[in-house]
Design a protein around this motif. Structure first.
Motif, PDB file in Angstrom:
ATOM      1  N   ARG A   1      48.162  45.546  36.122  1.00 27.11           N
ATOM      2  CA  ARG A   1      49.127  46.296  36.929  1.00 27.11           C
ATOM      3  C   ARG A   1      50.193  45.378  37.506  1.00 27.11           C
ATOM      4  NH1 ARG A   1      44.788  49.623  40.657  1.00 27.11           N
ATOM      5  NH2 ARG A   1      43.832  50.896  38.999  1.00 27.11           N
ATOM      6  N   ALA A   2      49.780  44.168  37.893  1.00 27.04           N
ATOM      7  CA  ALA A   2      50.718  43.232  38.519  1.00 27.04           C
ATOM      8  C   ALA A   2      51.755  42.720  37.526  1.00 27.04           C
ATOM      9  CB  ALA A   2      49.946  42.059  39.123  1.00 27.04           C
ATOM     10  N   TRP A   3      51.449  42.756  36.225  1.00 30.45           N
ATOM     11  CA  TRP A   3      52.361  42.202  35.236  1.00 30.45           C
ATOM     12  C   TRP A   3      53.413  43.209  34.794  1.00 30.45           C
ATOM     13  CZ3 TRP A   3      47.306  40.590  32.430  1.00 30.45           C
ATOM     14  CH2 TRP A   3      46.720  39.537  33.123  1.00 30.45           C
ATOM     15  N   ARG A   4      53.301  44.449  35.251  1.00 26.41           N
ATOM     16  CA  ARG A   4      54.293  45.448  34.858  1.00 26.41           C
ATOM     17  C   ARG A   4      55.661  45.166  35.459  1.00 26.41           C
ATOM     18  NH1 ARG A   4      50.965  51.019  35.876  1.00 26.41           N
ATOM     19  NH2 ARG A   4      50.651  49.971  37.873  1.00 26.41           N
ATOM     20  N   VAL A   5      55.698  44.358  36.540  1.00 27.38           N
ATOM     21  CA  VAL A   5      56.978  44.055  37.185  1.00 27.38           C
ATOM     22  C   VAL A   5      57.636  42.821  36.583  1.00 27.38           C
ATOM     23  CG1 VAL A   5      56.197  45.094  39.339  1.00 27.38           C
ATOM     24  CG2 VAL A   5      55.885  42.635  38.993  1.00 27.38           C
TER      25      VAL A   5
ATOM     26  N   ALA B   1      47.436  33.719  38.348  1.00 24.66           N
ATOM     27  CA  ALA B   1      47.359  32.562  37.447  1.00 24.66           C
ATOM     28  C   ALA B   1      48.199  32.796  36.195  1.00 24.66           C
ATOM     29  CB  ALA B   1      45.902  32.290  37.073  1.00 24.66           C
ATOM     30  N   VAL B   2      48.109  33.991  35.630  1.00 18.91           N
ATOM     31  CA  VAL B   2      48.882  34.290  34.414  1.00 18.91           C
ATOM     32  C   VAL B   2      50.371  34.326  34.713  1.00 18.91           C
ATOM     33  CG1 VAL B   2      49.355  36.064  32.688  1.00 18.91           C
ATOM     34  CG2 VAL B   2      46.989  35.491  33.275  1.00 18.91           C
ATOM     35  N   ALA B   3      50.764  34.959  35.815  1.00 13.40           N
ATOM     36  CA  ALA B   3      52.187  35.046  36.156  1.00 13.40           C
ATOM     37  C   ALA B   3      52.790  33.658  36.362  1.00 13.40           C
ATOM     38  CB  ALA B   3      52.367  35.904  37.411  1.00 13.40           C
ATOM     39  N   ARG B   4      52.027  32.788  37.025  1.00 12.26           N
ATOM     40  CA  ARG B   4      52.535  31.416  37.244  1.00 12.26           C
ATOM     41  C   ARG B   4      52.692  30.677  35.919  1.00 12.26           C
ATOM     42  NH1 ARG B   4      48.991  31.904  41.575  1.00 12.26           N
ATOM     43  NH2 ARG B   4      47.323  30.820  40.440  1.00 12.26           N
TER      44      ARG B   4
END
Length: 379
Positions: A226-230, A332-335
């Motif tokens: 959900r956090a990666w949708r942005v 961790a993935v977003a970074r």
């Protein structure tokens, strides 16, 4: 190979019986590698396994005699194992269930070959069935001549269970055959071709591999997406694997419009890794996860749960997060996706870490040394 394992002229060679159950968690692949290596060294090898396990891991193609088992819990299995063990010099069971059946078969014999047990994973769960399984696991640990654990946590567990001789024996999976001269242009062309076939051109690709059966952490992985949708561009999560949880996961993906695709069973994980920007391992426990080994060997940055033998396996060559912590995984993935330097650093560290793992030759040699020791004791 030690001379003790080489039979004098005119005498039969050492006969080793390898027994494996479901063959999950890399144990089936390990048994195939071990069987082929032992046969190549002149030993007589019999592999006992359910037909499905043999088919998945090509156990009948390892050059050994293959004896099918109904299942490792079928009463007929004991009869089969007792018959096969009559001519065995060493009996080597892989996994707790196979080990229990082998121990039962040996209890009914006066002349018993030494029993080697390899633990590739641990007994999980709660309730009466899990407690009974742990009690049986402890008894087998005490009866085994040598117990081999694929990670330090399993060795410690065996010693706490009363094992008389517990040793670390990390298995390995075969690495990909690499070109003598790196071909960066060819690698990039292959990557672009695979991503085009997957419909993932121009977006980050996150790859997870594992059965869809509720034991691989897919539920909280979906929560993290959900956090990666942005993010721009929005990454897509590819999950390769099949299982009984597929419909539940797909309904949730559709209902929440999650950037996730279920690929089903795939036999081209190396190709999928070639297309991936980051590999994800979200399981509650692992010993030496095959997918983690594949990712690091391929130079794909890995984000994994800090459980079981995973920290020992990957060292500082992966980003580790707590199990069932969607916020930690998402962060961790977003970074990583926003830090190309860190991605390149992890890719390089992964390959270097993989180079420290035992080779197939070394893993087979370690097991052979155990057989040598045990057969010498009986002379």
């Amino acid at each position: 190979m030690s001379s003790a394992l080489l039979s004098p002229p005119g005498q039969p060679s050492l006969h080793v019986v390898l027994v494996v159950g479901r063959g999950g968690g890399g144990s089936g692949a390990h048994v195939r590698s071990l069987a082929a290596g032992l046969v190549a060294r002149g030993l007589r090898v019999t592999v006992c396994a359910p037909a499905r396990t043999a088919a998945v891991h090509d156990l009948s193609m390892a050059g050994a005699r293959f004896v099918p088992l109904a299942t490792c819990t079928d009463p007929a299995t004991l009869t089969t194992l007792r018959t096969v063990c009559a001519s065995a010099d060493v009996l080597h069971a892989h996994g707790a269930t196979a080990a229990r059946q082998c121990a039962l078969a040996l209890r009914m014999r006066r002349a018993r070959p030494p029993l080697v047990v390899t633990w590739h994973t641990r007994t999980r769960g709660s309730g009466a069935a899990a407690r009974m399984a742990r009690l049986a696991e402890g008894r087998v640990a005490r009866e085994a001549s040598v117990l081999l654990g694929s990670c330090s946590e399993l060795v410690d567990r065996a010693r706490r269970s009363g094992a008389r001789d517990a040793r670390l024996a990390p298995g390995t999976v075969a690495g990909p055959r690499r070109a003598t001269v790196p071909d960066e242009a060819g690698d990039e062309e292959r990557r672009n071709k695979i991503r085009a076939e997957l419909g993932c051109v121009g977006v980050p690709v996150l790859l997870s591999v594992g059965r869809l059966d509720g034991t691989r952490g897919h539920s909280w992985l979906l929560h993290a997406t959900r956090a990666w949708r942005v993010l721009e561009p929005r990454p897509v999560v590819l999950i390769a694997g099949e299982g009984g949880e597929r419909r539940v996961l797909q309904r949730r993906i559709d209902a929440e419009n999650l950037p996730v695709r279920l690929l089903g069973c795939r036999d081209d994980v190396p190709d999928l890794l070639a297309a991936a920007d980051v590999a994800l391992l979200t399981t509650p426990w692992e010993s030496r996860a095959v997918f983690a080994q594949q990712a690091l060997r391929a130079g794909v940055p890995l984000v994994a749960t800090a459980v079981g033998g995973t920290p020992e396996l990957v060292g500082d060559a992966a980003e580790l997060v707590p199990y069932a912590d969607p916020a930690a995984l998402a962060g961790a993935v977003a970074r990583l996706l926003g830090d190309r330097v860190r991605l390149a650093e992890l890719a390089d560290r992964g390959r270097r870490q993989a180079a420290t793992w035992p080779t197939e030759e070394q893993a087979i040699a370690q097991v052979l040394a155990v057989y040598d020791e045990l057969t010498q004791r009986g002379r």
